[in-house]
Scaffold this motif. Structure first.
Motif, PDB file in Angstrom:
ATOM      1  N   TYR A  64       0.862  -1.177   0.000  1.00  0.00           N
ATOM      2  CA  TYR A  64       0.000   0.000   0.000  1.00  0.00           C
ATOM      3  C   TYR A  64       0.895   1.223   0.000  1.00  0.00           C
ATOM      4  O   TYR A  64       2.063   1.159   0.393  1.00  0.00           O
ATOM      5  CB  TYR A  64      -0.849   0.060   1.275  1.00  0.00           C
ATOM      6  N   VAL A 105       4.027   0.689   2.151  1.00  0.00           N
ATOM      7  CA  VAL A 105       3.861  -0.281   3.234  1.00  0.00           C
ATOM      8  C   VAL A 105       3.734  -1.657   2.588  1.00  0.00           C
ATOM      9  O   VAL A 105       2.770  -1.927   1.876  1.00  0.00           O
ATOM     10  CB  VAL A 105       2.572   0.004   4.055  1.00  0.00           C
ATOM     11  N   PRO A 151      -0.666 -12.554  13.508  1.00  0.00           N
ATOM     12  CA  PRO A 151      -0.913 -11.442  14.427  1.00  0.00           C
ATOM     13  C   PRO A 151      -1.658 -10.294  13.752  1.00  0.00           C
ATOM     14  O   PRO A 151      -1.635 -10.171  12.526  1.00  0.00           O
ATOM     15  CB  PRO A 151       0.503 -11.002  14.839  1.00  0.00           C
ATOM     16  N   SER A 152      -2.290  -9.470  14.571  1.00  0.00           N
ATOM     17  CA  SER A 152      -3.013  -8.310  14.041  1.00  0.00           C
ATOM     18  C   SER A 152      -2.078  -7.451  13.200  1.00  0.00           C
ATOM     19  O   SER A 152      -0.933  -7.243  13.564  1.00  0.00           O
ATOM     20  CB  SER A 152      -3.564  -7.462  15.179  1.00  0.00           C
ATOM     21  N   CYS A 186      -0.778  -8.125  10.304  1.00  0.00           N
ATOM     22  CA  CYS A 186       0.281  -8.813   9.543  1.00  0.00           C
ATOM     23  C   CYS A 186      -0.014  -8.848   8.047  1.00  0.00           C
ATOM     24  O   CYS A 186       0.902  -9.008   7.243  1.00  0.00           O
ATOM     25  CB  CYS A 186       0.522 -10.220  10.076  1.00  0.00           C
ATOM     26  N   GLY A 187      -1.268  -8.697   7.681  1.00  0.00           N
ATOM     27  CA  GLY A 187      -1.600  -8.744   6.253  1.00  0.00           C
ATOM     28  C   GLY A 187      -2.651  -9.781   5.897  1.00  0.00           C
ATOM     29  O   GLY A 187      -2.839 -10.097   4.716  1.00  0.00           O
ATOM     30  N   LYS A 188      -3.360 -10.294   6.897  1.00  0.00           N
ATOM     31  CA  LYS A 188      -4.369 -11.341   6.656  1.00  0.00           C
ATOM     32  C   LYS A 188      -5.514 -10.825   5.774  1.00  0.00           C
ATOM     33  O   LYS A 188      -5.879 -11.452   4.785  1.00  0.00           O
ATOM     34  CB  LYS A 188      -4.950 -11.853   7.994  1.00  0.00           C
ATOM     35  N   SER A 189      -6.066  -9.683   6.188  1.00  0.00           N
ATOM     36  CA  SER A 189      -7.197  -9.139   5.410  1.00  0.00           C
ATOM     37  C   SER A 189      -6.753  -8.794   3.997  1.00  0.00           C
ATOM     38  O   SER A 189      -7.523  -8.945   3.041  1.00  0.00           O
ATOM     39  CB  SER A 189      -7.768  -7.891   6.079  1.00  0.00           C
ATOM     40  N   THR A 190      -5.514  -8.354   3.882  1.00  0.00           N
ATOM     41  CA  THR A 190      -4.989  -7.998   2.557  1.00  0.00           C
ATOM     42  C   THR A 190      -4.969  -9.219   1.639  1.00  0.00           C
ATOM     43  O   THR A 190      -5.401  -9.150   0.488  1.00  0.00           O
ATOM     44  CB  THR A 190      -3.570  -7.406   2.705  1.00  0.00           C
TER      45      THR A 190
HETATM   46  N1  LIG Z   1      -5.462   0.991   2.631  1.00  0.00           N
HETATM   47  C1  LIG Z   1      -4.294   0.911   3.294  1.00  0.00           C
HETATM   48  N2  LIG Z   1      -3.354   1.874   3.187  1.00  0.00           N
HETATM   49  C2  LIG Z   1      -2.176   1.794   3.832  1.00  0.00           C
HETATM   50  N3  LIG Z   1      -1.848   0.763   4.630  1.00  0.00           N
HETATM   51  C3  LIG Z   1      -2.739  -0.217   4.794  1.00  0.00           C
HETATM   52  C4  LIG Z   1      -4.012  -0.223   4.141  1.00  0.00           C
HETATM   53  N4  LIG Z   1      -4.689  -1.341   4.488  1.00  0.00           N
HETATM   54  C5  LIG Z   1      -3.882  -2.012   5.314  1.00  0.00           C
HETATM   55  N5  LIG Z   1      -2.717  -1.351   5.506  1.00  0.00           N
HETATM   56  C6  LIG Z   1      -1.589  -1.806   6.333  1.00  0.00           C
HETATM   57  O1  LIG Z   1      -1.174  -3.068   5.859  1.00  0.00           O
HETATM   58  C7  LIG Z   1      -0.850  -3.922   6.931  1.00  0.00           C
HETATM   59  C8  LIG Z   1      -1.681  -5.188   6.859  1.00  0.00           C
HETATM   60  O2  LIG Z   1      -3.068  -4.882   7.055  1.00  0.00           O
HETATM   61  P1  LIG Z   1      -4.186  -5.994   7.152  1.00  0.00           P
HETATM   62  O3  LIG Z   1      -4.104  -6.878   5.979  1.00  0.00           O
HETATM   63  O4  LIG Z   1      -5.463  -5.287   7.386  1.00  0.00           O
HETATM   64  O5  LIG Z   1      -3.732  -6.799   8.457  1.00  0.00           O
HETATM   65  P2  LIG Z   1      -4.535  -7.885   9.340  1.00  0.00           P
HETATM   66  O6  LIG Z   1      -5.813  -8.181   8.643  1.00  0.00           O
HETATM   67  O7  LIG Z   1      -3.624  -9.055   9.458  1.00  0.00           O
HETATM   68  O8  LIG Z   1      -4.774  -7.270  10.684  1.00  0.00           O
HETATM   69  C9  LIG Z   1      -1.089  -3.127   8.202  1.00  0.00           C
HETATM   70  O9  LIG Z   1       0.142  -2.600   8.615  1.00  0.00           O
HETATM   71  C10 LIG Z   1      -2.011  -2.012   7.762  1.00  0.00           C
HETATM   72  O10 LIG Z   1      -1.834  -0.866   8.532  1.00  0.00           O
END
Ligand SMILES: Nc1ncnc2c1ncn2[C@@H]1O[C@H](COP(=O)(O)OP(=O)(O)O)[C@@H](O)[C@H]1O
Ligand SMILES: [Mg+2]
Length: 284
Positions: free
Chosen positions: A31, A39, A64-65, A67-71
Motif C-alpha cells: 500500500y 507499506v 498477528p493483528s 500482519c496482512g491477513k485481510s490484505t
Molecule cells: N489501505 C491501506 N493503506 C495503507 N496501509 C494499509 C491499508 N490497508 C492495510 N494497511 C496496512 O497493511 C498492513 C496489513 O493490514 P491488514 O491486511 O489489514 O492486516 P490484518 O488483517 O492481518 O490485521 C497493516 O500494517 C495495515 O496498517
C-alpha cells in the motif's frame, strides 16, 4: 504468464490429484500510506489448499493483528490486485470479484430495512431468480443457521451473533466455491462465539463448502481448521502449514481434551520458535 489450466471436473474422483482449490503464488502486495511511503503488507506468500472431494475443507490463516491477513483475503476476493504474483481458484487465475467467492466480514453487513428473509434472498434477486424459488431457498438456509423464528425480523431486532448468522446465510445462498471469512466472530462475546464456531462446522458439513477463515485466535484456529497456515508478522508470508488432526468430535467439549490442548500447545510453540510476535490470543 499463467499456464493454461483445465478446471477441475465438478466431481473429481477420489484420490485423483486434481487442480488445487486455491493457490497463492509468489504474492506481493503493498500500500502507499498517506505520507506517500510504501507499506509492504504481503511478501512472497505461497500456499495451496486442496479440497478433499465431497467434503468441506476449512483452511485458517493464523497471524498477528496487522500482519496482512485481510490484505491476502481481499486479493483472493479480487477486491485488490497484487503488485505481483497470482491467485488461482480451481486452476483459474483470479481477476476481479465474482460470485464464485463470498465474503463474511467482522462487521455486520445486512441491509437495515430488509427483513432477514429479504436479506438472505438478496443474492438470488440479483440473479433474477423468481420469488417463490427465492423464498424456498432462503428459508432452507435460514433454518440451517438457526434463524427460523426470525425470518420476518429486521436486523436491528437481532443480537450480534444472529446478525452474523444472517451474513453467513446471505453468503451461502450464492453457493460460492469459496467462502472467505475475515475474523467473523471477533466482535462477539465468548458464549456466542463458541456457538458460531460450532455452527460453521455444522453448516459446512451440510454444504460441502471450502472456507478460508482468518483469525488471530489460536484456539479458534485449532477448533475449526482442517489446515492452518501460520503467517509471519507484516509483511505476511506463510511460515507453516499445519494439518490439524481429526478430533473425534468437534463438539465444543473437545476444547477441554488433552489432544486438543496438545495441538494448541504445538501451534503456540511454532509461533514462539518462528518468532511470530504480536497480538495473538488463546481462546477467551
Ligand atoms: N489501505 C491501506 N493503506 C495503507 N496501509 C494499509 C491499508 N490497508 C492495510 N494497511 C496496512 O497493511 C498492513 C496489513 O493490514 P491488514 O491486511 O489489514 O492486516 P490484518 O488483517 O492481518 O490485521 C497493516 O500494517 C495495515 O496498517
Ligand atoms: Mg484484518
Amino acid at each position: 504468464m499463467s499456464e493454461p489450466t483445465v478446471p477441475a471436473a465438478p466431481q473429481a474422483s477420489l484420490g485423483a490429484s486434481s487442480v488445487p482449490k486455491l493457490e497463492l503464488r509468489d504474492l506481493y502486495i503493498s500500500y502507499t500510506d498517506r505520507a506517500g511511503r510504501t507499506v509492504q503488507a504481503v511478501e512472497n506468500a505461497n500456499l495451496t489448499v486442496t479440497n478433499k472431494p465431497g467434503v468441506g475443507e476449512l483452511a485458517v490463516f493464523l497471524g498477528p493483528s496487522g500482519c496482512g491477513k485481510s490484505t491476502i483475503l481481499k486479493a483472493v476476493a479480487g477486491l485488490l490486485t497484487p503488485d505481483s504474483g497470482d491467485v488461482f481458484l480451481d486452476g483459474q487465475k483470479v481477476e476481479g470479484t465474482g460470485r464464485d467467492r463470498g465474503m463474511v466480514f467482522q462487521s455486520y453487513t445486512s441491509f437495515a430495512w430488509r427483513t432477514v428473509r429479504k436479506n438472505v434472498e438478496y443474492g438470488l434477486e440479483l440473479q433474477g431468480v423468481e420469488a417463490g424459488e427465492r423464498k424456498k431457498q432462503a428459508d432452507a438456509i435460514i433454518e440451517q443457521v438457526g434463524l427460523k423464528d426470525f425470518a420476518d425480523s429486521l436486523p436491528r431486532q437481532l443480537s450480534g451473533g444472529m446478525k452474523q448468522r444472517v451474513a453467513i446465510a446471505r453468503t451461502l445462498i450464492n453457493k460460492p466455491k469459496l467462502v472467505l471469512m475475515d475474523e467473523p466472530f471477533g466482535a462477539l462475546d465468548p458464549g456466542t462465539r463458541w456457538g458460531m464456531q460450532t455452527l460453521i462446522l455444522d453448516v459446512l458439513q451440510k454444504q460441502d463448502n471450502t472456507v478460508l477463515f482468518v483469525t488471530h485466535d489460536v484456539e479458534e484456529a485449532v477448533f475449526l481448521a482442517d489446515v492452518i497456515f501460520v503467517l509471519s508478522a507484516r509483511p505476511a508470508r506463510v511460515l507453516h502449514r499445519i494439518e490439524v488432526p481429526y478430533f473425534e468430535s468437534r463438539d465444543i467439549q473437545v476444547k477441554r481434551t488433552n489432544q486438543f490442548k496438545g495441538v494448541v500447545d504445538h501451534v503456540m510453540e511454532l509461533l514462539h520458535t518462528s518468532k511470530v510476535q504480536g497480538n495473538f490470543r488463546v481462546g477467551l
